[in-house]
Design an enzyme around this catalytic site. Structure first.
Site, PDB file in Angstrom:
ATOM      1  N   ASP A  12       3.525  -6.331  -7.491  1.00 14.27           N
ATOM      2  CA  ASP A  12       4.205  -5.069  -7.777  1.00 14.27           C
ATOM      3  C   ASP A  12       4.324  -4.840  -9.275  1.00 14.27           C
ATOM      4  OD1 ASP A  12       4.541  -4.398  -5.151  1.00 14.27           O
ATOM      5  OD2 ASP A  12       6.649  -4.971  -5.030  1.00 14.27           O
TER       6      ASP A  12
ATOM      7  N   ASP B 175       2.331  -3.765   4.727  1.00 19.42           N
ATOM      8  CA  ASP B 175       3.315  -4.401   3.853  1.00 19.42           C
ATOM      9  C   ASP B 175       4.246  -5.304   4.665  1.00 19.42           C
ATOM     10  OD1 ASP B 175       4.726  -4.936   1.532  1.00 19.42           O
ATOM     11  OD2 ASP B 175       4.929  -2.828   0.972  1.00 19.42           O
TER      12      ASP B 175
HETATM   13  C1  GLA Z   1       6.683  -2.863  -1.598  1.00 19.96           C
HETATM   14  C2  GLA Z   1       5.239  -2.749  -2.076  1.00 19.96           C
HETATM   15  C3  GLA Z   1       5.107  -1.502  -2.933  1.00 19.96           C
HETATM   16  C4  GLA Z   1       5.537  -0.293  -2.115  1.00 19.96           C
HETATM   17  C5  GLA Z   1       6.943  -0.481  -1.572  1.00 19.96           C
HETATM   18  C6  GLA Z   1       7.316   0.624  -0.599  1.00 19.96           C
HETATM   19  O1  GLA Z   1       7.539  -3.111  -2.661  1.00 19.96           O
HETATM   20  O2  GLA Z   1       4.814  -3.900  -2.727  1.00 19.96           O
HETATM   21  O3  GLA Z   1       3.789  -1.343  -3.392  1.00 19.96           O
HETATM   22  O4  GLA Z   1       4.634  -0.115  -1.053  1.00 19.96           O
HETATM   23  O5  GLA Z   1       7.083  -1.712  -0.899  1.00 19.96           O
HETATM   24  O6  GLA Z   1       8.575   0.486  -0.063  1.00 19.96           O
END
Ligand code: GLA
Length: 675
Positions: free
Chosen positions: A487, A417
């Site tokens: 997301d 990420d």
């Molecule tokens: C981001 C990602 C989510 C999750 C969060 C965790 O927002 O896109 O899927 O992994 O971080 O903090």
């Protein structure tokens, strides 16, 4: 001289017509135009020399055939600036990869202020339309169209990452003559995960050209004598039969040449991810309980998300300190991983290696490792800073902790990420005239770490995620096996996000989770079947809180996942047909995926809301063999009562299939199998 469908080898090369205008220089298209001479159009290369000279006129020196194409060497008419243009053609799809190497063979350094990968010139027409993907967090990849007019249209990221505002992709077609099924489309995709720019320019004489490469915004790459700067690859292709053919070419090309497991990427496993279910609240026991439930519905990979390490129990601490949280995992990750293995799944883990919280041991120890300007405020986003991956010590740190984690634990998959973009992109460790190299060196550092990890752990699979779908491009897809689409996991919003995504990228890498209803992002309620069918159009995952599921939910999920395993070959690696678009408030949408041997197909249909008891539209399939007999079966949802059990490909394509869709957010799918 020409960009379009294939010609015959003996055909003459004809220069584009040059329009000599009074008071102006020759403006006929160039292959790679330095900013100098009489150039008025967008340049591909702009250089400032130490004596203040900024005139660059590149002339042909030599060319050479290579295994997959060609290189052409250009040189300035006086100075020792050499440019090698590379051309690599994929014979099956006709997609051409182009990039440039800029070399300083002079005695003094010079500063490259604009370095594009390639220039693409279209046949002259005043009637072009640009198609592109734009969006934001939670609303990525929205397909948009605008007529080209004189002037420039700029698609770009200035964020240091690919970004979610625009995808580094374009498609241009002649107005009204292109549909999903017909018309010539010129398309291109830039393989770079840092700041990028694609400029589409229509000059006053209606010549349209596209240049793309490093974003020239704040760009200034000091090139020392003997050094070269290599641009990202800019891929371009032409489809003669509309957007469907374009997507088919792109998908085939990405599967066969771009993805790390190319030319035969394995099918994506069905994964479970605990993020939406638990967020930061879990420990070993609760993860094990949820893993058991995930295994019971047929999940193949269990992924533990954010919150497993150091002091990271909220998003404001611990990022950068990559050891298991001792309270949550007193014996490390091994007991949980063993448990997941005993459940018959492999194990995946969330990491965000490029970032650091202010409240972390790493930041306390190395406050100078982040991007920053000396003495200036440091902007936080999601309580975190960006580590400077241009620094070799930062690369070593990341490689070090990942290596230890992967050596000590049997981890099959990383969700990588990156939840914020650059700010204050300073690099005080290098002399001031080197600092702007950050826009190139960060990206190179990121690619170095990813490829080194892949080299050391060849079986490891990686997902690229960046605050949702903020890092999707052909550069990162060369080093990662799948990408996080958004997301926003609302299954209705996802239809248009996924629709846009498939214009540029293969559905095989498009991660889609089934999550809870009402959805966390917008509160919308949908049935579990609707959620599954929306997610089954890409690479299926489950992210719901299984502790809240009823036994009926488990039974539905088990059926849907078993069904998905039967069709994922064609969804991920078959041929996609966008039958009815979900865009712009459409009430009904449908996609179809057909196996490459045409012996199986799956159709997904979605109704937004039933109105006045109108039946949903008949869906006409595509890509089947007309004389072959196909049996049909529902895969979630219902077929209309009038549906025959078997009929020819011609029947399914011309008579079509009716679904029984009623109420709001109704979905159904059908699988057709050749007898
Ligand atoms: C981001 C990602 C989510 C999750 C969060 C965790 O927002 O896109 O899927 O992994 O971080 O903090």
């Amino acid at each position: 001289m020409y960009w379009g469908p294939r010609l015959e080898t003996q055909d003459p090369l004809v220069r584009p017509q040059s329009v000599g205008r009074p008071f102006e220089q020759d403006d006929s298209p160039e292959e790679f135009a330095g900013w100098g001479g009489g150039l008025l159009a967008e340049p591909t290369l702009k250089i400032t020399f130490p004596d203040g000279n900024r005139d660059l006129v590149l002339h042909f020196v030599s060319s050479q055939a290579t295994a997959h194409g060609l290189t052409i060497v250009l040189k300035d008419i006086q100075r020792d600036v050499f440019v090698t243009l590379h051309y690599a053609m994929d014979a099956q799809t006709g997609i051409l990869g182009r990039w440039a190497e800029i070399e300083n063979r002079a005695q003094q350094p010079f500063v490259v202020e604009q370095a594009e990968s390639a220039e693409w010139n279209l046949p002259r027409s005043s009637d072009y339309v640009l198609h592109y993907l734009t969006g934001r967090w939670g609303g990525e990849d929205q397909f948009r169209t605008r007529a080209l007019q004189p002037g420039e249209t700029v698609l770009e990221s200035r964020r240091g990452f690919t970004g979610d505002e625009f995808a580094p992709w374009f498609a241009i077609a002649e107005n009204d003559r292109v549909t999903e099924r017909a018309g010539t489309v010129w398309f291109g995709s830039l393989a770079w995960s840092g700041s990028w720019r694609i400029t589409v320019e229509q000059d006053p004489m209606q010549q349209v050209k596209i240049v793309g490469g490093f974003n020239p915004f704040d760009f200034g790459y000091k090139l020392d004598p003997g050094k070269t700067l290599e641009t990202p690859v800019f891929y371009g292709g032409v489809a003669q039969h509309g957007f469907q053919e374009m997507s088919r070419l792109e998908s085939a090309f990405q599967l066969r040449t771009i993805l790390p497991q190319a030319p035969h990427p394995r099918l994506r496993p069905v994964l479970y991810n605990s993020w939406e279910a638990t967020e930061f609240n879990f420990d070993e026991k609760t993860q094990e309980q949820i893993a058991d439930k995930a295994a019971s519905i047929g999940v193949e990979r269990f992924v533990m998300d954010d919150g497993w390490f150091s002091t990271r129990v909220l998003d404001n601490a611990g990022l950068g300190d990559w050891y298991p949280n001792p309270q949550r995992f007193p014996k490390g990750l091994k007991p949980l991983i063993d448990h997941v293995h005993a459940d018959g799944m492999d194990f995946g883990l969330w990491v965000e290696p490029e970032m650091v919280n202010e409240n972390s041991d790493l930041y306390r120890k190395h406050p100078d490792w982040i991007l920053h300007f000396e003495g200036r405020p440091r902007t936080q986003a999601r309580a975190q800073f960006v580590l400077n991956l241009a620094l070799p010590e930062v690369q070593e740190y990341i490689l070090g902790f990942l290596d230890k984690l992967l050596r000590e634990n049997d981890i099959a998959f990383l969700k990588w990420d990156a939840n914020r973009n650059f700010s204050e992109p300073g690099w005080p460790q290098v002399p001031p005239d080197e600092e702007k190299k950050i826009w190139v060196k960060y990206g190179e550092g990121y690619y170095h770490v990813l490829s080194e990890i892949r080299r050391r752990f060849p079986k490891l699979e990686i997902e690229s995620c960046s605050g949702g779908g903020g890092r999707v491009d052909l550069g990162v897809m060369h080093l990662t096996d799948e990408v996080w689409t958004s997301d926003n996991t609302d299954p209705f919003d996802r239809l248009s996000i996924q629709d846009g995504f498939t214009y540029a990228y293969t559905p095989s890498v498009m991660m889609d989770w089934v999550t809870d209803s009402p959805n966390w992002y917008n509160g919308r309620s949908t049935s579990l079947t609707y959620r599954f069918l929306s997610s089954m159009q890409g690479s299926l995952g489950v992210g719901a809180d299984l502790n809240k599921w009823t036994s009926a939910d488990f039974a539905t999920a088990k059926d849907m996942i078993a069904g998905y395993k039967q069709i994922r070959g064609m969804v991920q690696q078959g041929v996609l047909y966008r039958l009815a678009s979900p865009r712009d408030g459409s009430n009904f949408s449908a996609t179809e995926s057909v196996a490459t041997d045409q012996r199986q197909a799956v159709v997904f249909a979605f109704l937004h809301s039933e109105q006045m008891q109108y039946p949903s539209p008949t869906v006409h399939l595509e890509g089947l063999k007309p004389e072959t007999i196909y049996g049909v079966a529902a895969l979630g949802g219902k077929l209309a009562k009038n549906t025959p059990e078997r009929a020819s490909g011609a029947f399914w394509m011309h008579r079509g299939v009716d679904f029984d869709l009623t109420g709001d957010y109704a979905a159904a799918a059908a699988v057709l199998t050749a007898e």
